[in-house]
Design a protein around this motif. Structure first.
Motif, PDB file in Angstrom:
ATOM      1  N   LYS A 184       0.825  -1.201   0.000  1.00 48.07           N
ATOM      2  CA  LYS A 184       0.000   0.000   0.000  1.00 48.07           C
ATOM      3  C   LYS A 184       0.865   1.258   0.000  1.00 48.07           C
ATOM      4  CE  LYS A 184      -3.364   0.006   2.937  1.00 48.07           C
ATOM      5  NZ  LYS A 184      -4.093   0.114   4.225  1.00 48.07           N
ATOM      6  N   ARG A 185       1.889   1.267   0.858  1.00 48.97           N
ATOM      7  CA  ARG A 185       2.779   2.431   0.928  1.00 48.97           C
ATOM      8  C   ARG A 185       3.640   2.557  -0.333  1.00 48.97           C
ATOM      9  NH1 ARG A 185      -0.619   4.231   3.401  1.00 48.97           N
ATOM     10  NH2 ARG A 185      -0.893   3.924   5.648  1.00 48.97           N
ATOM     11  N   ALA A 186       4.037   1.412  -0.893  1.00 54.03           N
ATOM     12  CA  ALA A 186       4.821   1.439  -2.129  1.00 54.03           C
ATOM     13  C   ALA A 186       4.000   2.036  -3.268  1.00 54.03           C
ATOM     14  CB  ALA A 186       5.281   0.028  -2.489  1.00 54.03           C
ATOM     15  N   SER A 187       2.733   1.682  -3.335  1.00 52.75           N
ATOM     16  CA  SER A 187       1.850   2.238  -4.371  1.00 52.75           C
ATOM     17  C   SER A 187       1.643   3.734  -4.166  1.00 52.75           C
ATOM     18  CB  SER A 187       0.495   1.522  -4.356  1.00 52.75           C
ATOM     19  OG  SER A 187       0.633   0.164  -4.699  1.00 52.75           O
ATOM     20  N   GLU A 188       1.542   4.135  -2.907  1.00 52.53           N
ATOM     21  CA  GLU A 188       1.331   5.547  -2.596  1.00 52.53           C
ATOM     22  C   GLU A 188       2.522   6.404  -3.021  1.00 52.53           C
ATOM     23  OE1 GLU A 188       0.123   8.349   1.273  1.00 52.53           O
ATOM     24  OE2 GLU A 188       0.465   6.202   1.512  1.00 52.53           O
ATOM     25  N   VAL A 189       3.725   5.945  -2.724  1.00 54.31           N
ATOM     26  CA  VAL A 189       4.912   6.719  -3.092  1.00 54.31           C
ATOM     27  C   VAL A 189       5.129   6.664  -4.601  1.00 54.31           C
ATOM     28  CG1 VAL A 189       6.630   4.885  -2.804  1.00 54.31           C
ATOM     29  CG2 VAL A 189       7.292   7.251  -2.418  1.00 54.31           C
ATOM     30  N   ASN A 190       4.795   5.549  -5.229  1.00 58.71           N
ATOM     31  CA  ASN A 190       4.903   5.425  -6.683  1.00 58.71           C
ATOM     32  C   ASN A 190       3.997   6.448  -7.365  1.00 58.71           C
ATOM     33  OD1 ASN A 190       5.766   3.909  -9.158  1.00 58.71           O
ATOM     34  ND2 ASN A 190       3.585   3.467  -9.272  1.00 58.71           N
ATOM     35  N   ALA A 191       2.763   6.572  -6.868  1.00 58.43           N
ATOM     36  CA  ALA A 191       1.807   7.523  -7.432  1.00 58.43           C
ATOM     37  C   ALA A 191       2.294   8.955  -7.248  1.00 58.43           C
ATOM     38  CB  ALA A 191       0.440   7.344  -6.784  1.00 58.43           C
ATOM     39  N   ALA A 192       2.910   9.254  -6.104  1.00 56.98           N
ATOM     40  CA  ALA A 192       3.398  10.604  -5.836  1.00 56.98           C
ATOM     41  C   ALA A 192       4.532  10.976  -6.784  1.00 56.98           C
ATOM     42  CB  ALA A 192       3.862  10.717  -4.394  1.00 56.98           C
ATOM     43  N   ILE A 193       5.414  10.021  -7.054  1.00 58.84           N
ATOM     44  CA  ILE A 193       6.522  10.283  -7.973  1.00 58.84           C
ATOM     45  C   ILE A 193       5.986  10.526  -9.377  1.00 58.84           C
ATOM     46  CG2 ILE A 193       8.582   9.313  -9.057  1.00 58.84           C
ATOM     47  CD1 ILE A 193       9.068   7.743  -6.456  1.00 58.84           C
ATOM     48  N   LEU A 194       5.041   9.709  -9.805  1.00 60.74           N
ATOM     49  CA  LEU A 194       4.448   9.889 -11.131  1.00 60.74           C
ATOM     50  C   LEU A 194       3.785  11.259 -11.254  1.00 60.74           C
ATOM     51  CD1 LEU A 194       2.907   6.344 -11.673  1.00 60.74           C
ATOM     52  CD2 LEU A 194       4.635   7.425 -13.116  1.00 60.74           C
ATOM     53  N   THR A 195       3.063  11.652 -10.224  1.00 61.89           N
ATOM     54  CA  THR A 195       2.401  12.962 -10.239  1.00 61.89           C
ATOM     55  C   THR A 195       3.421  14.085 -10.341  1.00 61.89           C
ATOM     56  OG1 THR A 195       0.551  12.108  -8.909  1.00 61.89           O
ATOM     57  CG2 THR A 195       0.849  14.495  -8.968  1.00 61.89           C
ATOM     58  N   HIS A 199       2.814  12.871 -14.828  1.00 61.01           N
ATOM     59  CA  HIS A 199       2.338  11.657 -15.479  1.00 61.01           C
ATOM     60  C   HIS A 199       1.163  11.115 -14.682  1.00 61.01           C
ATOM     61  CE1 HIS A 199       2.302   7.541 -17.093  1.00 61.01           C
ATOM     62  NE2 HIS A 199       3.033   7.993 -18.087  1.00 61.01           N
ATOM     63  N   GLU A 200       0.218  10.440 -15.387  1.00 60.94           N
ATOM     64  CA  GLU A 200      -0.903   9.851 -14.654  1.00 60.94           C
ATOM     65  C   GLU A 200      -0.399   8.851 -13.624  1.00 60.94           C
ATOM     66  OE1 GLU A 200      -2.432  10.127 -19.023  1.00 60.94           O
ATOM     67  OE2 GLU A 200      -0.570   9.551 -18.008  1.00 60.94           O
ATOM     68  N   LYS A 201      -1.006   8.863 -12.467  1.00 60.82           N
ATOM     69  CA  LYS A 201      -0.564   7.950 -11.407  1.00 60.82           C
ATOM     70  C   LYS A 201      -1.115   6.543 -11.593  1.00 60.82           C
ATOM     71  CE  LYS A 201      -4.221   9.296  -8.142  1.00 60.82           C
ATOM     72  NZ  LYS A 201      -4.497   9.809  -6.782  1.00 60.82           N
ATOM     73  N   ASP A 202      -2.137   6.401 -12.438  1.00 64.15           N
ATOM     74  CA  ASP A 202      -2.710   5.085 -12.721  1.00 64.15           C
ATOM     75  C   ASP A 202      -2.712   4.855 -14.225  1.00 64.15           C
ATOM     76  OD1 ASP A 202      -3.501   4.383 -10.010  1.00 64.15           O
ATOM     77  OD2 ASP A 202      -5.017   5.955 -10.218  1.00 64.15           O
ATOM     78  N   PRO A 203      -2.408   3.630 -14.674  1.00 65.51           N
ATOM     79  CA  PRO A 203      -2.449   3.350 -16.113  1.00 65.51           C
ATOM     80  C   PRO A 203      -3.873   3.438 -16.640  1.00 65.51           C
ATOM     81  CG  PRO A 203      -2.128   1.320 -14.877  1.00 65.51           C
ATOM     82  CD  PRO A 203      -2.002   2.451 -13.890  1.00 65.51           C
ATOM     83  N   LYS A 204      -4.003   3.763 -17.921  1.00 69.41           N
ATOM     84  CA  LYS A 204      -5.330   3.937 -18.512  1.00 69.41           C
ATOM     85  C   LYS A 204      -6.016   2.606 -18.804  1.00 69.41           C
ATOM     86  CE  LYS A 204      -4.034   8.280 -20.761  1.00 69.41           C
ATOM     87  NZ  LYS A 204      -3.801   8.971 -22.046  1.00 69.41           N
TER      88      LYS A 204
END
Length: 241
Positions: A184-195, A199-204
């Motif tokens: 959960k935390r890995a996904s959260e930090v991944n999304a923050a870096i993408l933002t 870049h979109e934080k989630d794939p289309k």
């Protein structure tokens, strides 16, 4: 319910079912073939998925084979995946350093993310049995933030509750030590870096698949048609009439 009433309802249901428009496989495939989708758009969709999910080698190979250029530097994917891997393996302090190397503003402008990473550091200390170090870390790093934010305080209280149980399997907050918490935390930090990289934080692609399922469910009420039940194969199944 009396038999006559039951039979009337069954008859009504049957009539409603048979009133649906029936589309044969031939008719349905013709309609699908009439929808023109550019290969370029499909390639961009694939590249978006590879980049967002961090498949850097596959993205590079796809770039060479399809000529589709990613909208971010592929080198940054490797750095982002290193952060994600560090969190997933419990090396949160290393992950924080890597995030700051990438862009210090990510944590400076996202207090919730920084708190969650610090919370995960506390969880890892507890997991490793470093009780004194964990208590000191909680008091010095997390308690002050909890005093400023009620939601942080509640999360901190849940975390320190782990100290009260020798057997975490009987602990009401034992899920904090689960691997799912790291993910959960890995996904959260991944999304923050993408933002931070615009870049979109989630794939289309997953969103489009969810839209497909929703559209089929809506259409099921009005028609019988060759629908896709297995998304992994996208095989059309003949309508049940």
């Amino acid at each position: 319910m009396s038999p006559p009433v039951l039979f009337r309802r069954l008859a009504t249901s049957k009539a409603m079912a048979t009133s649906k428009k029936v589309m044969t496989r031939e008719e349905w495939e013709k309609k699908l073939n009439d929808v023109k989708i550019r290969k370029e758009d499909m390639n961009k969709l694939v590249m978006n998925f590879l980049v967002t999910e961090g498949y850097v080698e596959a993205a590079e190979k796809f770039r060479l084979e399809s000529g589709t250029e990613p909208d971010i530097d592929l080198a940054t994917i490797t750095d982002r995946m290193a952060v994600k891997k560090a969190v997933q393996s419990g090396n949160v302090e290393d992950a924080i350093e890597k995030v700051n190397d990438l862009n210090p503003e990510i944590l400076d402008t996202n207090p919730q993310l920084f708190f969650h990473l610090q919370q995960q550091r506390l969880i890892e200390l507890i997991r490793n049995g470093k009780v004194e170090e964990a208590l000191e870390f909680a008091q010095e790093e997390l308690a002050p933030r909890g005093e400023e934010n009620q939601s942080f305080l509640e999360e901190l209280e849940r975390t320190v509750a782990l100290f009260a149980f020798e057997d975490v399997s009987n602990c009401p907050v034992g899920e904090l030590l689960d691997i799912s918490q790291r993910l959960k935390r890995a996904s959260e930090v991944n999304a923050a870096i993408l933002t931070s990289q615009s870049h979109e934080k989630d794939p289309k692609l997953p969103s489009l698949l969810k839209m497909l399922i929703w559209a089929q469910n809506q259409l099921d009420e009005k028609a019988a048609y060759p629908r896709i039940k297995d998304l992994s194969t996208a095989t059309l199944e003949d309508p049940a009439v």
